[in-house]
Motif scaffolding. Structure first.
Motif, PDB file in Angstrom:
ATOM      1  N   ARG A  49     -95.078 -47.640  72.561  1.00 29.81           N
ATOM      2  CA  ARG A  49     -95.562 -48.196  71.298  1.00 29.81           C
ATOM      3  C   ARG A  49     -94.469 -48.247  70.250  1.00 29.81           C
ATOM      4  O   ARG A  49     -94.318 -49.240  69.521  1.00 29.81           O
ATOM      5  N   MET A  50     -93.683 -47.186  70.136  1.00 30.61           N
ATOM      6  CA  MET A  50     -92.680 -47.140  69.075  1.00 30.61           C
ATOM      7  C   MET A  50     -91.574 -48.167  69.290  1.00 30.61           C
ATOM      8  O   MET A  50     -91.019 -48.689  68.318  1.00 30.61           O
TER       9      MET A  50
ATOM     10  N   GLU B 154     -82.446 -45.311  67.890  1.00 24.19           N
ATOM     11  CA  GLU B 154     -83.451 -45.964  68.741  1.00 24.19           C
ATOM     12  C   GLU B 154     -84.419 -46.832  67.941  1.00 24.19           C
ATOM     13  O   GLU B 154     -85.471 -47.219  68.452  1.00 24.19           O
ATOM     14  N   GLY B 155     -84.075 -47.168  66.698  1.00 18.36           N
ATOM     15  CA  GLY B 155     -84.964 -47.973  65.878  1.00 18.36           C
ATOM     16  C   GLY B 155     -85.486 -47.180  64.705  1.00 18.36           C
ATOM     17  O   GLY B 155     -85.342 -45.957  64.649  1.00 18.36           O
TER      18      GLY B 155
ATOM     19  N   ALA C 280     -90.349 -40.146  68.485  1.00 18.33           N
ATOM     20  CA  ALA C 280     -89.796 -41.192  69.345  1.00 18.33           C
ATOM     21  C   ALA C 280     -88.544 -41.810  68.749  1.00 18.33           C
ATOM     22  O   ALA C 280     -87.717 -42.366  69.489  1.00 18.33           O
ATOM     23  N   VAL C 281     -88.392 -41.724  67.421  1.00 11.92           N
ATOM     24  CA  VAL C 281     -87.204 -42.311  66.798  1.00 11.92           C
ATOM     25  C   VAL C 281     -86.371 -41.304  66.013  1.00 11.92           C
ATOM     26  O   VAL C 281     -85.203 -41.569  65.715  1.00 11.92           O
TER      27      VAL C 281
ATOM     28  N   LYS D 276    -101.640 -40.838  62.706  1.00 10.23           N
ATOM     29  CA  LYS D 276    -100.691 -41.940  62.575  1.00 10.23           C
ATOM     30  C   LYS D 276    -100.046 -42.230  63.940  1.00 10.23           C
ATOM     31  O   LYS D 276    -100.752 -42.454  64.895  1.00 10.23           O
ATOM     32  N   TYR D 277     -98.737 -42.213  64.056  1.00 12.01           N
ATOM     33  CA  TYR D 277     -98.095 -42.674  65.281  1.00 12.01           C
ATOM     34  C   TYR D 277     -98.397 -41.803  66.504  1.00 12.01           C
ATOM     35  O   TYR D 277     -98.444 -42.308  67.627  1.00 12.01           O
ATOM     36  N   LEU D 278     -98.597 -40.510  66.333  1.00 10.08           N
ATOM     37  CA  LEU D 278     -98.816 -39.657  67.500  1.00 10.08           C
ATOM     38  C   LEU D 278    -100.091 -40.051  68.231  1.00 10.08           C
ATOM     39  O   LEU D 278    -100.146 -40.039  69.463  1.00 10.08           O
TER      40      LEU D 278
END
Length: 392
Positions: free
Chosen positions: A264-265, A308-309, A194-195, A212-214
């Motif tokens: 979320r991200m 994107e962050g 995402a980033v 984790k993030y996924l």
């Protein structure tokens, strides 16, 4: 003698009940969980297609499942790669990526800041297989190039390192690696696609810990390797032979979390940036590690690679870390993982980097006072109030 077939015995009816259910006429909105360890075939020709790995011809749970395949297609699309292969853990994915490329007599160059268990795999396990390992400072591109040998097959780094958030210059590392005929492997767990998408910058293999993030909710476990089709196929073969494939349930659970990854991200990244901005000026905070701060050594690089962050991770050193952790108990828990929707703290000295010697931990900047902060998606005003209350 009756022409009617005899009725099977009750034991036969019970054993076979539900085994040959026909598909329903309508389609489920959410993919079902295919919790079957083996598949039946109508004839030998169909069996051969399944054993040969023909798409959608499933054979045995260890080889592939429909839920795993769905997740693999989704991650490959998100990372912008040809294919992906899911594994039973992040370390299984990294091991498969390494072993699909490396054999006895080969050489790997790796950043010295990699995750503690990856470090232990490289330091202790690969040399037992005859694979030579060189640890370097991946921020020093000349040191990386100098470490390459004729037998070097792979360069491994993390897009954002755990826990000090250094930023790998993936485009230039890819150039250096490819100029020497070396593949670039990037652990993208801390960033997520995402980033940051390493394949867009030249990476050949990308790995993640699915938990984790996924996934994002601390409910599913697994790993994934993504990249070019032939590299992923080789990694998949290692996973099948070594028994490291993901379960259908974990794949299904990860898919439920993956659907909200982008949303979320954005929240994780925004909250982490806001907290880093505040904490860097707090008198009780000694240091904050976050690539979105202008004081970060790779800020300009990160600003170019991460438009994107920067994700939801940061680390910090505070006065009296044990008291800080206790004051946050019940609001921000101490938990040895990351990337949940709720914020958590971790202590790398005693968890993620425990396998390193004390001297190596201190040399890399990992001290007993360091805390890793996985910033969740809570309202930022509540998070800042919690932190301010713990820092009095």
């Amino acid at each position: 003698m009756s022409d009617q077939p005899s009725r099977p015995h009750l034991t036969t009816i019970a054993a076979r009940s539900g085994e040959f259910a026909t598909p329903v006429s309508s389609a489920p909105l959410v993919e079902p969980i295919y919790q079957s360890t083996v598949y039946a075939f109508p004839d030998l020709e169909a069996l051969e297609a399944g054993v040969a790995g023909q798409p959608d011809a499933y054979f045995y749970y260890r080889n592939a499942t429909p839920n795993g395949s769905t997740l693999e297609r989704a991650i490959a699309a998100l990372e912008g790669t040809d294919a992906a292969a899911c594994a039973s853990s992040g370390m299984a994915a990294i091991s498969a990526a390494f072993l699909s490329v490396l054999g006895a007599g080969d050489h790997i160059v790796t950043d010295e800041r990699v995750y503690g268990v990856t470090y232990a795999l490289l330091r202790d396990e690969l040399p037992r297989l005859g694979i030579q390992v060189s640890f370097v400072d991946a921020l020093d591109l000349e040191a990386v190039a100098a470490a390459f040998r004729p037998t070097t097959r792979l360069l491994h780094v993390e897009s954002l390192t755990n826990p000090l958030m250094t930023v790998a210059d993936v485009p230039r590392l890819a150039e250096r690696a490819h100029a020497h005929g070396v593949l670039l492997s990037v652990d993208n767990t801390f960033a997520s696609p995402a980033v940051f998408r390493p394949a867009e910058h030249g990476a050949d293999l990308i790995t993640h810990s699915l938990s984790k993030y996924l996934s994002g909710h601390s409910t599913a476990f697994g790993g994934v390797v993504a990249g070019r089709a032939e590299l992923v196929a080789a990694a998949r073969l290692k996973l099948v032979r070594l028994g490291g494939t993901v379960s259908a349930f974990d794949a299904w659970m990860t898919m439920q979390g993956l659907k909200t990854l982008g949303l979320r991200m954005r929240a994780h990244s925004g909250n982490a940036q806001a907290i880093a901005d505040v904490l860097q000026n707090h008198p009780r905070v000694k240091r904050v590690y976050h690539p979105g701060l202008e004081s970060h050594p790779q800020f300009r690089l990160a600003d170019g690679l991460y438009p994107e962050g920067f994700g939801g991770m940061l680390s910090l050193e505070v006065e009296d870390a044990p008291t800080f952790v206790k004051r946050l108990a019940g609001r921000i828990p101490l938990a040895p993982s990351l990337a949940d929707v709720v914020s958590t703290l971790s202590h790398p000295w005693s968890t993620s980097h425990r396998a390193l010697s004390e001297a190596d931990r201190r040399r890399l900047g990992i001290t007993p006072e360091l805390l890793r902060f996985s910033v969740g998606i809570e309202d930022i005003s509540d998070l800042l109030e919690d932190l301010e209350g713990a820092l009095v």
